[in-house]
Design a protein around this motif. Structure first.
Motif, mmCIF file in Angstrom:
data_model
loop_
_atom_site.group_PDB
_atom_site.id
_atom_site.type_symbol
_atom_site.label_atom_id
_atom_site.label_comp_id
_atom_site.label_asym_id
_atom_site.label_seq_id
_atom_site.Cartn_x
_atom_site.Cartn_y
_atom_site.Cartn_z
ATOM 1 N N ASP A 85 0.829 -1.205 0.000
ATOM 2 C CA ASP A 85 0.000 0.000 0.000
ATOM 3 C C ASP A 85 0.865 1.257 0.000
ATOM 4 O OD1 ASP A 85 -2.208 -1.593 0.037
ATOM 5 O OD2 ASP A 85 -2.650 -1.308 2.160
ATOM 6 N N GLY A 86 1.900 1.256 0.824
ATOM 7 C CA GLY A 86 2.751 2.437 0.933
ATOM 8 C C GLY A 86 3.547 2.725 -0.314
ATOM 9 N N ILE A 87 4.055 1.689 -0.964
ATOM 10 C CA ILE A 87 4.913 1.886 -2.135
ATOM 11 C C ILE A 87 4.102 2.368 -3.340
ATOM 12 C CG2 ILE A 87 4.880 -0.332 -3.368
ATOM 13 C CD1 ILE A 87 8.018 -0.219 -3.093
ATOM 14 N N GLU A 88 2.784 2.198 -3.306
ATOM 15 C CA GLU A 88 1.931 2.653 -4.397
ATOM 16 C C GLU A 88 1.406 4.073 -4.193
ATOM 17 O OE1 GLU A 88 -1.167 -0.215 -4.697
ATOM 18 O OE2 GLU A 88 0.029 -1.632 -5.855
ATOM 19 N N VAL A 89 1.689 4.677 -3.055
ATOM 20 C CA VAL A 89 1.109 5.984 -2.739
ATOM 21 C C VAL A 89 1.538 7.042 -3.730
ATOM 22 C CG1 VAL A 89 1.180 7.888 -1.079
ATOM 23 C CG2 VAL A 89 0.732 5.575 -0.294
ATOM 24 N N GLU A 90 2.809 7.130 -4.057
ATOM 25 C CA GLU A 90 3.297 8.211 -4.902
ATOM 26 C C GLU A 90 2.663 8.199 -6.283
ATOM 27 O OE1 GLU A 90 5.503 11.481 -6.405
ATOM 28 O OE2 GLU A 90 4.783 10.837 -4.441
ATOM 29 N N GLY A 209 11.451 4.196 9.619
ATOM 30 C CA GLY A 209 10.917 3.997 8.286
ATOM 31 C C GLY A 209 11.582 4.903 7.263
ATOM 32 N N LEU A 210 11.731 6.176 7.616
ATOM 33 C CA LEU A 210 12.411 7.120 6.727
ATOM 34 C C LEU A 210 13.857 6.712 6.493
ATOM 35 C CD1 LEU A 210 11.021 10.492 8.153
ATOM 36 C CD2 LEU A 210 10.642 9.613 5.833
ATOM 37 N N ALA A 211 14.548 6.331 7.582
ATOM 38 C CA ALA A 211 15.965 5.992 7.474
ATOM 39 C C ALA A 211 16.192 4.746 6.627
ATOM 40 C CB ALA A 211 16.558 5.794 8.879
ATOM 41 N N VAL A 212 15.439 3.679 6.911
ATOM 42 C CA VAL A 212 15.621 2.436 6.166
ATOM 43 C C VAL A 212 15.242 2.624 4.698
ATOM 44 C CG1 VAL A 212 14.863 0.032 5.945
ATOM 45 C CG2 VAL A 212 15.301 0.994 8.203
ATOM 46 N N ILE A 260 4.372 0.690 11.601
ATOM 47 C CA ILE A 260 4.396 2.073 11.123
ATOM 48 C C ILE A 260 5.652 2.302 10.293
ATOM 49 C CG2 ILE A 260 4.558 4.490 11.845
ATOM 50 C CD1 ILE A 260 2.845 3.777 14.262
ATOM 51 N N ALA A 261 6.780 1.748 10.749
ATOM 52 C CA ALA A 261 8.043 1.892 10.021
ATOM 53 C C ALA A 261 7.946 1.296 8.620
ATOM 54 C CB ALA A 261 9.172 1.229 10.803
ATOM 55 N N VAL A 262 7.301 0.146 8.499
ATOM 56 C CA VAL A 262 7.147 -0.504 7.194
ATOM 57 C C VAL A 262 6.385 0.398 6.230
ATOM 58 C CG1 VAL A 262 6.009 -2.413 5.984
ATOM 59 C CG2 VAL A 262 7.320 -2.862 8.061
ATOM 60 N N TYR A 263 5.298 0.982 6.707
ATOM 61 C CA TYR A 263 4.463 1.832 5.850
ATOM 62 C C TYR A 263 5.226 3.082 5.412
ATOM 63 C CZ TYR A 263 0.214 4.169 4.200
ATOM 64 O OH TYR A 263 -0.729 4.785 3.430
ATOM 65 N N VAL A 264 5.908 3.729 6.348
ATOM 66 C CA VAL A 264 6.679 4.939 6.032
ATOM 67 C C VAL A 264 7.851 4.604 5.115
ATOM 68 C CG1 VAL A 264 8.080 6.800 7.018
ATOM 69 C CG2 VAL A 264 5.984 6.078 8.167
ATOM 70 N N CYS A 265 8.505 3.474 5.383
ATOM 71 C CA CYS A 265 9.621 3.036 4.548
ATOM 72 C C CYS A 265 9.154 2.824 3.104
ATOM 73 C CB CYS A 265 10.202 1.743 5.116
ATOM 74 S SG CYS A 265 11.451 0.952 4.080
ATOM 75 N N ALA A 266 7.994 2.214 2.930
ATOM 76 C CA ALA A 266 7.474 1.961 1.586
ATOM 77 C C ALA A 266 7.198 3.265 0.847
ATOM 78 C CB ALA A 266 6.198 1.125 1.681
ATOM 79 N N ILE A 267 6.588 4.223 1.536
ATOM 80 C CA ILE A 267 6.315 5.519 0.909
ATOM 81 C C ILE A 267 7.627 6.193 0.496
ATOM 82 C CG2 ILE A 267 5.384 7.836 1.288
ATOM 83 C CD1 ILE A 267 3.316 6.589 3.151
ATOM 84 N N THR A 268 8.620 6.163 1.399
ATOM 85 C CA THR A 268 9.916 6.774 1.119
ATOM 86 C C THR A 268 10.594 6.125 -0.080
ATOM 87 O OG1 THR A 268 10.190 7.224 3.483
ATOM 88 C CG2 THR A 268 12.162 7.360 2.113
ATOM 89 N N LEU A 269 10.641 4.799 -0.082
ATOM 90 C CA LEU A 269 11.286 4.074 -1.177
ATOM 91 C C LEU A 269 10.549 4.310 -2.494
ATOM 92 C CD1 LEU A 269 13.602 2.080 -1.793
ATOM 93 C CD2 LEU A 269 11.973 0.222 -1.423
#
Length: 425
Positions: A85-90, A209-212, A260-269
């Protein structure tokens, strides 16, 4: 030593679980064409199969709801689903029509959870914290159950985009509320300090999440030539590995929230490296589907008629209120003063089915032995999901045809007005 070793899975042996899971996957593939033409989705069939074979039926499958297996399965499913879900946000956010889904995410979803909590507190003897946890469990919508609507080309693009973005993002946005209310119940209301939860769980989850995500985007080579030397399936596995690494790193001391880290990490990546995101989206669907099928079957196997209706008519009333009142009222309020007419708002209000996120969150709560009402909350949420699977499966095609006819009628009226000769002054 026996090989393969016998592995107990909540009272059922591993071999039986493996056999059933294999047959369910095979059967699902064989009937997928029929399911697409019927009112029942594959999701419904998998849940019904689990129910028929589980504690509420033949008792072929038996899982300990408080055991490690159920909790670990829920966590693995959440890692995979939240990362997808997070990686598809952008990609979705680059679309112009972001205002409607944004309103539904920041206004309609909290309103839905609050209204459900109010109804649950009035209709049952659940405490306010337990009621708000139930509201948080039932606030996200399901991209799987609404997929036939958002992929139907007859449905107006604005509506499809709005529902797709909302259902794709609200899992991650509902997560902090679920975790906070669960933490409050687990340690006792008097001991729960919200700012400590925000500081430790949410803040560390965001930071890790941001860092990873940023480190992972830098580690993978850039440039077309260098990137093409890495097979696509390895690039997809790289992204999946990043998801689990983000979770694991965050849950080490000082223990932030890994989900939460997983979701933020996905958005960042996804933002920094859209090339990795695109490959993951194209290649990881099979993995995600396997995890979802496991969740559907286990979820169904844990259901019983007695459990689902343990709260009697109050449980039925909560289902009706959730689907016919809470979601529609919240969406209509959220879409006030937007360029949408009443039929469009009604369509988006109805097609907010409850499914995968509620299932996985509920399984996570069920595995929490420190929450006194865990089984009761699971059963109430499960009944809503069960009914939602049926009624939304029954109405997706008729609903899509109805909104398509409405949009065509409105478009025809607008063209007629434009084509009409101007009236003399």
């Amino acid at each position: 030593m026996q090989f393969p070793p016998q592995a107990a899975v909540g009272g059922g042996d591993f071999e039986t679980v493996a056999l059933v899971f294999g047959l369910v996957l095979v059967g699902g593939a064989l009937v997928s064409g029929i399911a697409r033409r019927s009112f029942l989705s594959l999701t419904a069939l998998f849940v019904l199969a689990g129910f028929a074979l589980g504690e509420g039926g033949a008792e072929v499958l038996s899982f300990d709801p408080t055991g490690d297996f159920v909790g670990d399965l829920a966590v693995v499913a959440l890692i995979v689903i939240l990362f997808r879900d997070g990686i598809e946000v952008e990609a979705e956010m680059l679309q112009r029509e972001w205002r409607l889904p944004f309103r539904k995410l920041v206004l309609a979803m909290p309103l839905t959870g609050g209204l459900i909590a109010l109804a649950a507190h009035v209709l049952t003897d659940l405490s306010w914290t337990e009621s708000f946890l139930l509201g948080a469990l039932l606030s996200p919508t399901d991209p799987v159950l609404s997929s036939s609507v958002v992929t139907n080309p007859r449905v107006p693009r604005l509506v499809r985009h709005s529902l797709n973005l909302e259902s794709g993002m609200n899992d991650g946005l509902a997560l902090p509320a679920v975790l906070a209310f669960a933490a409050a119940l687990r340690v006792g209301d008097s001991d729960f300090v919200w700012w400590k939860f925000v500081l430790q769980d949410v803040t560390l989850g965001l930071a890790f999440g941001l860092a990873v995500g940023f480190i992972a985007s830098r580690l993978m080579p850039r440039g077309r030539g260098r990137l093409e030397s890495i097979p696509a399936h390895q690039l997809s596995l790289y992204a999946l590995g990043v998801a689990f690494a983000a979770y694991g790193a965050t849950t080490l001391a000082p223990e932030g929230n890994g989900l939460i880290a997983v979701y933020v990490c996905a958005i960042t990546l996804g933002i920094v490296r859209p090339d990795i995101a695109k490959t993951f989206e194209e290649r990881a669907e099979d993995i995600i589907e396997v995890v979802k099928v496991a969740i559907f079957v286990v979820f169904g196997a844990l259901l019983t008629f007695n459990g689902l209706f343990d709260d009697g008519w109050a449980a039925v009333a909560i289902v009706v209120f959730t689907l016919l009142v809470a979601r529609p009222v919240a969406v209509f309020i959220a879409l006030v003063r937007t360029p949408t007419d009443v039929p469009t708002r009604a369509f988006m209000a109805w097609f907010g089915p409850k499914g995968v996120a509620t299932m996985t969150f509920s399984l996570l709560i069920l595995s929490e032995t420190g929450i006194a009402a865990n089984e009761r909350l699971f059963n109430l949420a499960a009944l809503v999901v069960f009914v939602s699977i049926i009624v939304h499966g029954l109405t997706d095609t008729p609903g899509a045809n109805w909104i398509a006819r409405h949009a065509e009628r409105v478009e025809g009226q607008a063209e007629a007005v434009e084509a009409a000769p101007a009236q003399p002054a």
